[in-house]
Motif scaffolding. Structure first.
Motif, PDB file in Angstrom:
ATOM      1  N   GLU A 186      52.537  52.856  10.852  1.00 53.65           N
ATOM      2  CA  GLU A 186      53.652  52.708   9.950  1.00 53.65           C
ATOM      3  C   GLU A 186      54.719  53.618   9.884  1.00 53.65           C
ATOM      4  O   GLU A 186      55.730  53.370   9.965  1.00 53.65           O
ATOM      5  CB  GLU A 186      53.192  52.242   8.617  1.00 53.65           C
ATOM      6  N   PRO A 187      54.385  54.883   9.674  1.00 57.31           N
ATOM      7  CA  PRO A 187      55.339  56.092   9.704  1.00 57.31           C
ATOM      8  C   PRO A 187      56.288  56.026  11.097  1.00 57.31           C
ATOM      9  O   PRO A 187      57.391  56.284  11.230  1.00 57.31           O
ATOM     10  CB  PRO A 187      54.602  57.179   9.537  1.00 57.31           C
ATOM     11  N   VAL A 188      55.455  55.905  12.153  1.00 58.52           N
ATOM     12  CA  VAL A 188      55.975  55.710  13.530  1.00 58.52           C
ATOM     13  C   VAL A 188      57.073  54.696  13.461  1.00 58.52           C
ATOM     14  O   VAL A 188      58.435  54.851  14.052  1.00 58.52           O
ATOM     15  CB  VAL A 188      55.014  55.623  14.789  1.00 58.52           C
ATOM     16  N   LEU A 189      56.673  53.618  13.065  1.00 58.68           N
ATOM     17  CA  LEU A 189      57.553  52.426  13.114  1.00 58.68           C
ATOM     18  C   LEU A 189      58.760  52.574  12.065  1.00 58.68           C
ATOM     19  O   LEU A 189      60.037  52.464  12.346  1.00 58.68           O
ATOM     20  CB  LEU A 189      56.925  50.978  12.575  1.00 58.68           C
ATOM     21  N   GLU A 190      58.576  53.167  11.195  1.00 62.42           N
ATOM     22  CA  GLU A 190      59.551  53.480  10.050  1.00 62.42           C
ATOM     23  C   GLU A 190      60.678  54.484  10.558  1.00 62.42           C
ATOM     24  O   GLU A 190      61.932  54.514  10.644  1.00 62.42           O
ATOM     25  CB  GLU A 190      59.224  54.133   8.646  1.00 62.42           C
ATOM     26  N   PHE A 191      59.947  55.553  11.508  1.00 64.85           N
ATOM     27  CA  PHE A 191      61.167  56.541  11.987  1.00 64.85           C
ATOM     28  C   PHE A 191      61.905  55.971  13.301  1.00 64.85           C
ATOM     29  O   PHE A 191      63.047  56.322  13.269  1.00 64.85           O
ATOM     30  CB  PHE A 191      60.070  57.825  12.741  1.00 64.85           C
ATOM     31  N   ALA A 192      61.046  55.123  13.880  1.00 64.40           N
ATOM     32  CA  ALA A 192      61.812  54.470  15.141  1.00 64.40           C
ATOM     33  C   ALA A 192      62.989  53.411  14.479  1.00 64.40           C
ATOM     34  O   ALA A 192      64.023  53.417  15.077  1.00 64.40           O
ATOM     35  CB  ALA A 192      60.874  53.529  15.772  1.00 64.40           C
ATOM     36  N   SER A 193      62.650  52.742  13.368  1.00 66.62           N
ATOM     37  CA  SER A 193      63.758  51.990  12.843  1.00 66.62           C
ATOM     38  C   SER A 193      64.688  52.647  12.240  1.00 66.62           C
ATOM     39  O   SER A 193      65.941  52.333  12.506  1.00 66.62           O
ATOM     40  CB  SER A 193      62.774  51.170  11.773  1.00 66.62           C
ATOM     41  N   ALA A 194      64.573  53.772  11.448  1.00 70.15           N
ATOM     42  CA  ALA A 194      65.627  54.667  11.019  1.00 70.15           C
ATOM     43  C   ALA A 194      66.359  55.173  12.095  1.00 70.15           C
ATOM     44  O   ALA A 194      67.660  55.282  12.049  1.00 70.15           O
ATOM     45  CB  ALA A 194      65.150  55.554  10.217  1.00 70.15           C
TER      46      ALA A 194
END
Length: 230
Positions: free
Chosen positions: A117-125
């Protein structure tokens, strides 16, 4: 008598408003909140403003060590990573095998798992910021805002000059050190800095007004944003 008191109160409030306007201090970038709040608050701001000197010194020390290794000693990142892994694996391997002979417990190697989840959030941001940067570049290139265009060109030109004297790692290290020194110095001497910035801003606006009247106003502009298509 009541009307007289009311009139006196109105005059008093008006006087206080005038005094507050006059005594309002100029702050860089229109800042109205404390520096700690502007930097986001919390632990990152504490580190940048040296609230915890041990952590701040450690951060600067680690950054300096990395810069010395890769820049002065010309160590390569891949080589350093491999050497550290070799050392760590060798120590753990020897410890695991020697524990039976020296009556010590085997090393407890933690299970490393990177949450998704944090990796996907970082990639999205990151994707959002990149798209926003492309949109800004497109708007600048459209020719609608000449002031912004000239500011970006001047900034890129300055960075290109800096890049000719130092590589990316050195520039990143300098920016990192400045980020950990300028905020705390500004917080300590903010009144003096803001006073100087106010005078400098007024002079820059004055010179820009002259430049705009003599040069920029005579340059043809691109189509306006509000211009409707036929």
């Amino acid at each position: 008598m009541a009307d007289h008191h009311e009139h006196e109160e109105v005059k008093s409030d008006s006087l206080l408003e005038k005094i507050s306007i006059k005594t309002k201090v100029f702050r860089i970038f229109g800042r109205e909140k404390p520096v700690h709040h502007v930097l986001g608050g919390g632990k990152p701001a504490d580190v940048l403003l040296w609230r915890n000197k041990k952590i701040s010194v450690t951060v600067i020390g680690v950054a300096t060590a990395i810069w010395v290794l890769f820049e002065l000693l010309e160590y390569h990142f891949l080589t350093l990573t491999c050497h550290l892994l070799i050392f760590a694996l060798a120590v753990l391997f020897l410890w695991s095998n020697a524990s039976a002979f020296i009556n010590k417990s085997t090393p407890n190697i933690p299970q490393i798992h990177i949450p998704e989840e944090p990796v996907l959030e970082f990639a999205s941001a990151l994707t959002l910021e990149i798209n926003r940067a492309f949109a800004v570049l497109k708007d600048i290139a459209s020719g609608r805002d000449l002031k912004k265009f000239l500011s970006v060109i001047a900034g890129l030109w300055v960075f290109s000059i800096l890049g000719s004297y130092a590589n990316f790692l050195t520039l990143f290290y300098i920016a990192f050190v400045l980020l950990h020194t300028l905020p705390v110095l500004y917080e300590k001497y903010e009144d003096q800095v803001d006073s100087f910035a106010e005078k400098a801003t007024a002079e820059i606006k004055k010179q820009y007004a002259v430049f705009d009247a003599k040069v920029l106003s005579k340059i043809p502009r691109g189509p306006s944003k509000d211009k409707k298509k036929d």
